[in-house]
Scaffold this motif. Structure first.
Motif, PDB file in Angstrom:
ATOM      1  N   VAL A 299       1.083  -1.007   0.225  1.00 42.10           N
ATOM      2  CA  VAL A 299      -0.084  -0.492   0.122  1.00 42.10           C
ATOM      3  C   VAL A 299       1.351   1.031   0.313  1.00 42.10           C
ATOM      4  N   VAL A 300       0.661   1.813  -0.560  1.00 39.23           N
ATOM      5  CA  VAL A 300       1.917   3.588  -1.267  1.00 39.23           C
ATOM      6  C   VAL A 300       0.886   4.530  -0.203  1.00 39.23           C
ATOM      7  N   ILE A 301       0.904   5.263   0.364  1.00 39.52           N
ATOM      8  CA  ILE A 301      -0.022   5.879   1.326  1.00 39.52           C
ATOM      9  C   ILE A 301       0.541   7.967   0.934  1.00 39.52           C
ATOM     10  N   GLY A 302       0.765   9.057   1.256  1.00 40.59           N
ATOM     11  CA  GLY A 302       0.930  10.217   0.785  1.00 40.59           C
ATOM     12  C   GLY A 302      -0.028  10.864   0.369  1.00 40.59           C
ATOM     13  N   LYS A 303       0.235  12.680   0.705  1.00 36.90           N
ATOM     14  CA  LYS A 303      -0.643  13.264   0.383  1.00 36.90           C
ATOM     15  C   LYS A 303      -1.205  13.754  -1.000  1.00 36.90           C
ATOM     16  N   ASN A 304      -2.065  14.885  -1.247  1.00 35.74           N
ATOM     17  CA  ASN A 304      -2.476  14.496  -2.821  1.00 35.74           C
ATOM     18  C   ASN A 304      -0.892  15.523  -3.409  1.00 35.74           C
ATOM     19  N   GLY A 305      -1.018  15.180  -4.977  1.00 35.73           N
ATOM     20  CA  GLY A 305      -0.130  15.570  -5.781  1.00 35.73           C
ATOM     21  C   GLY A 305       1.173  15.388  -4.961  1.00 35.73           C
ATOM     22  N   THR A 306       1.532  14.089  -4.853  1.00 38.94           N
ATOM     23  CA  THR A 306       3.369  12.911  -4.294  1.00 38.94           C
ATOM     24  C   THR A 306       3.352  12.809  -4.951  1.00 38.94           C
ATOM     25  N   GLY A 307       2.558  11.991  -5.757  1.00 35.77           N
ATOM     26  CA  GLY A 307       3.096  11.514  -7.078  1.00 35.77           C
ATOM     27  C   GLY A 307       2.227   9.407  -6.934  1.00 35.77           C
ATOM     28  N   LYS A 308       0.908   9.922  -6.086  1.00 44.39           N
ATOM     29  CA  LYS A 308       0.870   8.164  -6.124  1.00 44.39           C
ATOM     30  C   LYS A 308      -0.469   7.791  -7.334  1.00 44.39           C
ATOM     31  N   SER A 309      -0.791   8.934  -8.154  1.00 43.58           N
ATOM     32  CA  SER A 309      -1.510   8.898  -9.365  1.00 43.58           C
ATOM     33  C   SER A 309      -0.892   8.308  -9.774  1.00 43.58           C
ATOM     34  N   SER A 310       0.613   8.768 -10.169  1.00 45.41           N
ATOM     35  CA  SER A 310       1.515   8.349 -11.574  1.00 45.41           C
ATOM     36  C   SER A 310       2.099   7.207 -10.700  1.00 45.41           C
ATOM     37  N   LEU A 311       1.995   6.859  -9.829  1.00 39.81           N
ATOM     38  CA  LEU A 311       2.563   5.823  -9.550  1.00 39.81           C
ATOM     39  C   LEU A 311       1.410   4.258 -10.000  1.00 39.81           C
ATOM     40  N   PHE A 312       0.669   4.560  -9.987  1.00 40.70           N
ATOM     41  CA  PHE A 312      -0.693   3.817 -10.233  1.00 40.70           C
ATOM     42  C   PHE A 312      -0.788   3.783 -12.014  1.00 40.70           C
ATOM     43  N   ASP A 313      -0.682   4.773 -11.880  1.00 39.08           N
ATOM     44  CA  ASP A 313      -0.897   5.154 -13.721  1.00 39.08           C
ATOM     45  C   ASP A 313       0.691   4.346 -14.374  1.00 39.08           C
ATOM     46  N   ALA A 314       2.383   4.137 -14.112  1.00 39.97           N
ATOM     47  CA  ALA A 314       2.878   3.661 -14.407  1.00 39.97           C
ATOM     48  C   ALA A 314       2.600   2.237 -14.808  1.00 39.97           C
ATOM     49  N   PHE A 315       1.968   1.956 -13.759  1.00 41.20           N
ATOM     50  CA  PHE A 315       1.760   0.063 -14.038  1.00 41.20           C
ATOM     51  C   PHE A 315       0.097  -0.224 -14.589  1.00 41.20           C
ATOM     52  N   GLY A 316      -0.308   0.981 -14.942  1.00 38.95           N
ATOM     53  CA  GLY A 316      -0.811   0.894 -16.648  1.00 38.95           C
ATOM     54  C   GLY A 316      -0.672   1.163 -17.171  1.00 38.95           C
TER      55      GLY A 316
END
Length: 433
Positions: free
Chosen positions: A37-54
């Protein structure tokens, strides 16, 4: 079941250079857990990480050029990290087929060609030889600019001399290597598609086939409540699609082929969603449309699935995923807490862990979240904290590597509460060191 033990991503959006878990040259760190599980505030890169897998999955499915434009990515120049003009987007995956199998490393570099179009600049698969317990792994696939060598079978690899040449930065490396026994010189006709797609379909390359199947089997959830409310045509379907628009079709399949599973799901829903007593399938004989009917203890008439709340549909879809008779090797979900009551989240986290650690299921689960209640059910080794560094790019740390936090958890403090109190940040790492 195959496992992703580590991944390194370079030059992808906010991910200038991040590593999660173990790599072939990072052996003194823990591999990624069955539940990560990856946690973090908004704008830290969570969505970028998810999209990298996609993005990786899309590259395998449709090629690198089209993948750059899918899902509103906006093209290669938009997804390559800002300020990086002469470097490719790079991925390194460290993966193991089963517990005692020798791990494999897959390296991929994507860049722009002379016409300004994305292409596969290099691609590599390597593994330690049988009986080799340390040292660098040896290649059994290496392509640069669509040309290179592939070694067939299960135990053939490049020699030390060839490996040294291929690992160099000389642009004329192709002129320096010679074909070896059990190797084959190949030249791809399309440099915008991954070499493992073509070679993985050939009987002579079982190792490439297994890795391609692993990557091809990844499931990323882009669940949309509005999609889940769509009325679909009757007809059973084995697997839930990425948006959840075929929920009724999957229920129909489970009802027909795996009745105990669908009953188990219904029982779980009854436990987690007060008032839901039963769920049935209704087929309209005229239109052939398929409906799910939710029966409530408070009302005589049932509700259709397009009348149900976002949270109910989301829980229902997750339970379908967790009861897939042929589960994917890797399941990735972004912010599962959206639309759910906070007291459900710890239970949901426990469900995901049980599923990931199950010997029957064995699917590795990767989740991004910003909900402390979800994190409360987790262990430090399962949690990665992503932050934005002073340079504007993401940096990531496993919570278990923050000694202060580890000690607090051992004393009984829930991990999510520590995060809410700002203990899981760079300051904690500095303080702990």
């Amino acid at each position: 079941m195959a496992r992703l033990e580590g991944i390194r991503i370079r030059n992808y959006r906010a991910l200038r250079d991040v590593t999660l878990g173990k790599l072939w040259n990072l052996q003194r760190v823990d591999p990624l857990q069955p539940l990560t599980v990856v946690i973090g505030k908004n704008g830290t890169g969570k969505s970028s990480l998810f999209d990298a897998f996609g993005f990786l999955g899309d590259c395998l499915r449709v090629g690198v050029e089209e993948a750059c434009d899918l899902r509103e990515r906006g093209g290669f120049q938009r997804i390559r990290s800002q300020g990086v003009e002469n470097e490719p987007i790079q991925f390194e995956l460290y993966y193991r087929e089963e517990g005692k199998a020798r791990p494999m490393t897959y390296e991929l570099a994507i860049d722009l060609d002379l016409q300004g179009r994305p292409y596969v600049a290099s691609e590599r698969l390597r593994q330690r030889r049988k009986g080799q317990s340390h040292g660098h792994p040896f290649s059994f696939l290496y392509l640069r600019e669509g040309r290179g060598l592939v070694w067939s079978g299960l135990e053939s690899y490049a020699t030390d001399a060839t490996e040294m040449v291929m690992s160099g930065s000389d642009d004329f490396w192709l002129e320096s290597i010679q074909e070896e026994p059990e190797s084959e010189w190949i030249e791809l006709t399309d440099q915008r598609h991954l070499g493992i797609v073509t070679l993985g379909s050939l009987k002579a390359h079982p190792r490439i086939e297994r890795f391609r199947n692993f990557l091809q089997g990844w499931y990323l959830s882009y669940f949309s409540p509005n999609s889940a409310r769509e009325v679909s045509k009757a007809g059973p379907q084995k697997h839930l699609n990425e948006s959840g628009s075929n929920i009724g079709n999957v229920v129909q399949f489970l009802e027909r082929e795996h009745r105990p599973r669908i009953q188990k799901i219904l029982n779980q829903i009854a436990d987690k969603i007060p008032g839901i007593q039963d769920i049935r399938i209704h087929r309209d004989e005229i239109s052939k449309n398929l409906y799910l009917l939710f029966y409530s203890s408070s009302f005589q008439e049932p509700f259709t699935h397009y009348q149900m709340s976002d949270g109910t549909l989301k829980i229902f879809s997750y339970l379908l995923l967790l009861n897939d008779p042929e589960p994917p090797p890797f399941l990735c979900i972004e912010e599962p807490e959206n639309g759910l009551y906070h007291k459900v989240l710890e239970v949901l986290a426990t469900e995901f862990r049980s599923y990931a650690e199950s010997k029957k299921g064995g699917t590795q689960v990767f989740i991004t979240t910003h909900q402390p209640y979800f994190v409360d059910a987790l262990e430090p080794v399962e949690v990665w904290v992503i932050e934005k560094g002073e340079d504007g790019f993401s940096k990531i740390t496993c919570a278990k590597d923050i000694p202060f936090v580890q000690n607090m958890v051992l004393e009984g403090q829930p991990l999510g509460s520590l995060w809410a109190a700002d203990y899981l940040d760079a300051g904690s790492v500095i303080h702990a060191s």
